[in-house]
Design a protein around this motif. Structure first.
Motif, PDB file in Angstrom:
ATOM      1  N   VAL A  45      12.367  41.476 104.072  1.00 37.63           N
ATOM      2  CA  VAL A  45      11.381  42.144 103.212  1.00 37.63           C
ATOM      3  C   VAL A  45      11.845  42.116 101.759  1.00 37.63           C
ATOM      4  N   LEU A  46      13.071  42.566 101.529  1.00 36.36           N
ATOM      5  CA  LEU A  46      13.554  42.628 100.153  1.00 36.36           C
ATOM      6  C   LEU A  46      13.720  41.228  99.559  1.00 36.36           C
ATOM      7  N   GLY A  47      14.235  40.315 100.373  1.00 39.26           N
ATOM      8  CA  GLY A  47      14.446  38.954  99.888  1.00 39.26           C
ATOM      9  C   GLY A  47      13.140  38.301  99.483  1.00 39.26           C
ATOM     10  N   VAL A  48      12.127  38.430 100.332  1.00 40.32           N
ATOM     11  CA  VAL A  48      10.843  37.789 100.048  1.00 40.32           C
ATOM     12  C   VAL A  48      10.166  38.451  98.852  1.00 40.32           C
ATOM     13  N   VAL A  49      10.216  39.775  98.798  1.00 42.10           N
ATOM     14  CA  VAL A  49       9.569  40.478  97.681  1.00 42.10           C
ATOM     15  C   VAL A  49      10.247  40.107  96.358  1.00 42.10           C
ATOM     16  N   LEU A  50      11.579  40.159  96.332  1.00 40.51           N
ATOM     17  CA  LEU A  50      12.279  39.801  95.097  1.00 40.51           C
ATOM     18  C   LEU A  50      12.109  38.323  94.777  1.00 40.51           C
ATOM     19  N   GLY A  51      12.057  37.505  95.827  1.00 39.35           N
ATOM     20  CA  GLY A  51      11.894  36.075  95.605  1.00 39.35           C
ATOM     21  C   GLY A  51      10.573  35.757  94.936  1.00 39.35           C
ATOM     22  N   ARG A  52       9.578  36.596  95.141  1.00 34.67           N
ATOM     23  CA  ARG A  52       8.259  36.363  94.555  1.00 34.67           C
ATOM     24  C   ARG A  52       8.035  37.134  93.270  1.00 34.67           C
ATOM     25  N   SER A  53       8.962  38.002  92.902  1.00 32.31           N
ATOM     26  CA  SER A  53       8.731  38.747  91.666  1.00 32.31           C
ATOM     27  C   SER A  53       9.920  38.559  90.743  1.00 32.31           C
ATOM     28  N   ARG A  54       9.751  37.628  89.823  1.00 36.00           N
ATOM     29  CA  ARG A  54      10.811  37.208  88.938  1.00 36.00           C
ATOM     30  C   ARG A  54      11.390  38.385  88.160  1.00 36.00           C
ATOM     31  N   PHE A  55      10.503  39.263  87.696  1.00 37.80           N
ATOM     32  CA  PHE A  55      10.959  40.370  86.846  1.00 37.80           C
ATOM     33  C   PHE A  55      11.911  41.282  87.611  1.00 37.80           C
ATOM     34  N   THR A  56      11.461  41.771  88.763  1.00 38.83           N
ATOM     35  CA  THR A  56      12.308  42.669  89.556  1.00 38.83           C
ATOM     36  C   THR A  56      13.616  41.985  89.926  1.00 38.83           C
ATOM     37  N   ALA A  57      13.507  40.699  90.276  1.00 34.80           N
ATOM     38  CA  ALA A  57      14.712  39.967  90.666  1.00 34.80           C
ATOM     39  C   ALA A  57      15.703  39.928  89.522  1.00 34.80           C
ATOM     40  N   GLU A  58      15.171  39.680  88.319  1.00 36.59           N
ATOM     41  CA  GLU A  58      16.058  39.594  87.169  1.00 36.59           C
ATOM     42  C   GLU A  58      16.716  40.941  86.882  1.00 36.59           C
ATOM     43  N   VAL A  59      15.924  42.010  86.994  1.00 40.37           N
ATOM     44  CA  VAL A  59      16.470  43.350  86.750  1.00 40.37           C
ATOM     45  C   VAL A  59      17.567  43.674  87.764  1.00 40.37           C
ATOM     46  N   LEU A  60      17.305  43.370  89.024  1.00 46.81           N
ATOM     47  CA  LEU A  60      18.218  43.805  90.089  1.00 46.81           C
ATOM     48  C   LEU A  60      19.391  42.857  90.334  1.00 46.81           C
ATOM     49  N   ALA A  61      19.309  41.652  89.760  1.00 47.61           N
ATOM     50  CA  ALA A  61      20.330  40.636  90.069  1.00 47.61           C
ATOM     51  C   ALA A  61      21.770  41.142  89.948  1.00 47.61           C
ATOM     52  N   PRO A  62      22.158  41.758  88.816  1.00 45.70           N
ATOM     53  CA  PRO A  62      23.565  42.176  88.712  1.00 45.70           C
ATOM     54  C   PRO A  62      23.957  43.224  89.746  1.00 45.70           C
ATOM     55  N   PHE A  63      23.028  44.105  90.089  1.00 47.03           N
ATOM     56  CA  PHE A  63      23.346  45.142  91.081  1.00 47.03           C
ATOM     57  C   PHE A  63      23.562  44.523  92.448  1.00 47.03           C
ATOM     58  N   ILE A  64      22.697  43.568  92.780  1.00 47.41           N
ATOM     59  CA  ILE A  64      22.818  42.939  94.088  1.00 47.41           C
ATOM     60  C   ILE A  64      24.102  42.122  94.163  1.00 47.41           C
ATOM     61  N   LYS A  65      24.386  41.397  93.077  1.00 51.06           N
ATOM     62  CA  LYS A  65      25.638  40.638  93.055  1.00 51.06           C
ATOM     63  C   LYS A  65      26.814  41.577  93.208  1.00 51.06           C
ATOM     64  N   GLY A  66      26.772  42.706  92.522  1.00 49.25           N
ATOM     65  CA  GLY A  66      27.860  43.679  92.602  1.00 49.25           C
ATOM     66  C   GLY A  66      28.017  44.199  94.021  1.00 49.25           C
ATOM     67  N   ALA A  67      26.897  44.590  94.619  1.00 48.87           N
ATOM     68  CA  ALA A  67      26.946  45.141  95.976  1.00 48.87           C
ATOM     69  C   ALA A  67      27.487  44.101  96.942  1.00 48.87           C
ATOM     70  N   ASN A  68      27.097  42.856  96.704  1.00 48.52           N
ATOM     71  CA  ASN A  68      27.537  41.783  97.582  1.00 48.52           C
ATOM     72  C   ASN A  68      29.043  41.523  97.435  1.00 48.52           C
ATOM     73  N   ALA A  69      29.581  41.840  96.253  1.00 48.08           N
ATOM     74  CA  ALA A  69      31.005  41.569  95.999  1.00 48.08           C
ATOM     75  C   ALA A  69      31.911  42.609  96.650  1.00 48.08           C
ATOM     76  N   ILE A  70      31.351  43.767  97.036  1.00 51.25           N
ATOM     77  CA  ILE A  70      32.158  44.795  97.696  1.00 51.25           C
ATOM     78  C   ILE A  70      32.686  44.225  99.013  1.00 51.25           C
ATOM     79  N   PRO A  71      33.970  44.356  99.273  1.00 54.03           N
ATOM     80  CA  PRO A  71      34.454  43.913 100.584  1.00 54.03           C
ATOM     81  C   PRO A  71      33.814  44.792 101.649  1.00 54.03           C
ATOM     82  N   ARG A  72      32.888  44.214 102.374  1.00 54.77           N
ATOM     83  CA  ARG A  72      32.008  45.045 103.210  1.00 54.77           C
ATOM     84  C   ARG A  72      32.714  45.715 104.380  1.00 54.77           C
TER      85      ARG A  72
END
Ligand SMILES: Nc1ncnc2c1ncn2[C@@H]1O[C@H](COP(=O)(O)OP(=O)(O)OP(=O)(O)O)[C@@H](O)[C@H]1O
Ligand SMILES: [Mg+2]
Lengths: 279, 293
Positions: free
Chosen positions: B112-139
């Motif tokens: 859901v989130l991937g498809v929605v962000l994939g289709r909305s450039r603006f939201t994707a651009e806003v959220l990109a650093p947060f998602i990258k950051g969250a992804n960098a956390i050793p899970r």
């Protein structure tokens, strides 16, 4: 015999499509901007069949995308049935130059797609889709997926997919380019038959002058890119026409020369540019 | 935002025989030489287990390296007498439930989130650093945090499985939604598709091969999440069995736990491959099974 009008008088109430000074600039990566078409004036009346010819890359597809409402003009106005085009106008059908059938739907579902989007029940949509498949000669292929069809068959699916919505404004971008000569002539006659009496305005883009002339009421010749309308040739050949026979008449040959004279210069300019790019 | 993306295997047109033999090779279904292939496989396993057994009985110390017969005994005990944490089936059920829940919720959220962000450039651009950051956390470290948040029960393990699955699926769904052919979208819009129609009939089907490619690894991640979560603290589950075996210097128990986990992962993999075949039946047969390896 042939009449030449640079462009019809400004849009009357009956004009299905009216472009005035339509210009399209694309922003490019280097930020310079690229002008695809400039100052295009074009009127297409309801029920009129207009062919558009021009050298490759001059901006024919771009012109259609403005009319379809998929792209806004950078300058100038585009109106459809008297209303400014801000989104996709009602009743527009657009057969794209590139393959646009859905690879994950079978032929029947592909053709029924437009009706399904418009809320027609599945049973009725399928029944009408079957009917259209018959008209484009694809009965028996309902269950095939696009990758199981030939290129020409896919084009016919796309044609049925577009026509099933019964558009009163039909934009066709080189619809028969991928077909073999025999099927092409068959489809040309078929298209004329389907179109006659519908009152739909048709804009038909092609590189094939014979096709352009034998189908149309008027042939619009565009200049080398950025395109503008160079010439409009009225095709006063009688209807109903049979495309195979009409092209043998002396009037046709006369018109062909007339259009080709106009187009040749532009094609040469485009070729020279291509050559200078290579050099 | 394109890290962690597993590209789907594109259905490149290929000659039919090459395709068949490639698929056959990967699935072990080559018609002509199938006994030979299977025979050699069985021979390999026999040689491997035999030499292990032999080595453990002669040169290496089975206390550290265990041996096939001990592992077999351990499995027999687990399946007949039960484990220190009760019946083996109830332990498998717990781990499986955690993994499946984490997998389902993670996949759903990722898609859901991937498809929605994939289709909305603006939201994707806003959220990109947060998602990258969250992804960098050793899970894996999050597992400890989840135990504090959600307690020792099942939810902390589901949460660990969830975060592992989510990112794997998210990045693929995002990429898939971006790669949608523009002419298909334009065509559907001309034909009268609403936003929801577009999502349902164009974007999702088009992103499906990307999403499915990520689901193959995602279930493995879900199992890892559940087991690591159990390691961190739990009273039941395969992770705890492995953990206890480690505590008791019972190498055979660790191997037995590993073996059961592997079987679960393989079964899940098989089910996902079935799902993939169903969902992509429209595609020309291709070497898409390569993604399964
Ligand atoms: N989205 C875009 N961004 C930048 N340039 C574009 C874009 N779309 C088209 N162009 C450019 O605009 C010009 C006109 O393109 P268009 O597709 O309208 O040509 P065409 O007349 O349809 O050509 P053909 O006969 O080969 O189909 C081309 O030079 C093309 O490179
Ligand atoms: Mg074009």
């Amino acid at each position: 015999m042939t009449q030449i009008t640079s462009s019809s008088p400004p849009g009357t109430a009956t004009a299905a499509i009216c472009l005035r000074g339509a210009t399209k600039r694309f922003t490019t990566l280097d930020g310079a901007g690229f002008t695809a078409i400039r100052d295009v004036d074009l009127d297409v009346a309801a029920g009129e069949f207009v062919s558009v010819v021009g050298p490759t890359g001059c901006g024919k597809s771009t012109t259609l995308s403005l009319v379809s409402g998929l792209e806004p003009p950078s300058a100038g106005t585009v109106t459809v049935h008297g209303a400014h085009v801000t989104s996709i106008p009602d009743g527009v059908g657009y057969m794209f130059q590139a393959d646009a059938v859905l690879p994950w739907k079978n032929v029947l579902d592909n053709v029924a797609l437009g009706l399904r989007y418009r809320g027609v029940s599945k049973a009725e949509a399928h029944a009408r889709a079957r009917d259209w498949l018959g008209r484009v000669g694809l009965t028996g292929f309902e269950d095939r997926y696009p990758h199981q069809l030939s290129g020409g068959m896919r084009k016919r699916v796309a044609m049925a997919q577009t026509l099933i919505t019964e558009p009163d404004l039909l934009l066709l971008d080189e619809p028969f380019g991928a077909l073999d000569v025999q099927t092409r002539e068959l489809m040309q006659n078929e298209l004329l038959e389907l179109w006659s009496g519908t009152g739909a305005a048709v804009v038909f883009v092609t590189h094939d002058l014979t096709e352009a002339i034998s189908l149309a009421d008027r042939v619009v010749v565009m200049t080398a890119g950025p395109a503008t309308v160079k010439d409009v040739v009225t095709i006063d050949l009688p209807r109903p026409r049979d495309v195979e026979e009409i092209r043998l008449t002396p009037e046709f040959v006369e018109l062909y020369k007339r259009v080709w004279d106009s187009l040749r210069e532009e094609v040469e300019i485009t070729r020279a540019r291509g050559a200078s790019h290579v050099a | 935002m394109s890290l962690d993306v597993r590209a789907p295997v594109q259905s490149a047109p290929e000659s039919a025989p090459a395709r068949r033999s490639a698929v056959g090779f990967l699935l072990g279904r080559t018609s002509h030489a199938s006994y030979v292939v299977n025979g050699v496989r069985v021979a390999l396993v026999v040689v491997w287990l035999g030499s292990w057994e032999l080595a453990a009985r002669t040169v290496v110390d089975p206390f550290y390296y265990s041996m096939p017969s001990k592992i077999w005994d351990k499995l027999v005990i687990w399946f007949t007498d039960g484990t220190s944490q009760g019946s083996i089936w109830s332990n498998i059920a717990i781990t499986l439930e955690e993994a499946v829940l984490g997998f389902l919720i993670g996949t759903l959220a990722g898609v859901v989130l991937g498809v929605v962000l994939g289709r909305s450039r603006f939201t994707a651009e806003v959220l990109a650093p947060f998602i990258k950051g969250a992804n960098a956390i050793p899970r894996i470290v999050l597992a400890s945090l989840f135990v504090i948040w959600f307690g020792l029960g099942m939810s902390s393990k589901v949460a660990t499985a969830f975060v592992l699955v989510f990112f794997a699926v998210f990045f693929n769904a995002f990429q898939g939604a971006r790669e949608v052919d523009k002419v298909l979208v334009d065509n559907a819009r001309i034909l009268g598709a609403s936003r929801w129609d577009l999502m349902r009939t164009i974007i999702l089907p088009s992103a499906t091969s990307w999403i499915l490619a990520s689901m193959h690894v995602a279930f493995g991640f879900a199992l890892i999440g559940a087991i690591v979560g159990e390691f961190t603290g739990a009273d039941k589950g395969l992770g705890i069995l492995i953990n206890h075996s480690q505590g008791n210097f019972d190498a055979a128990g660790i191997y037995a736990g590993m073996l059961i986990t592997t079987v679960l992962a393989l079964v899940a993999e098989w089910l996902i491959t079935l799902l993939e075949k169903r969902l992509t039946s429209w595609r020309p047969p291709a070497v898409s099974q390569a993604a399964a390896i």
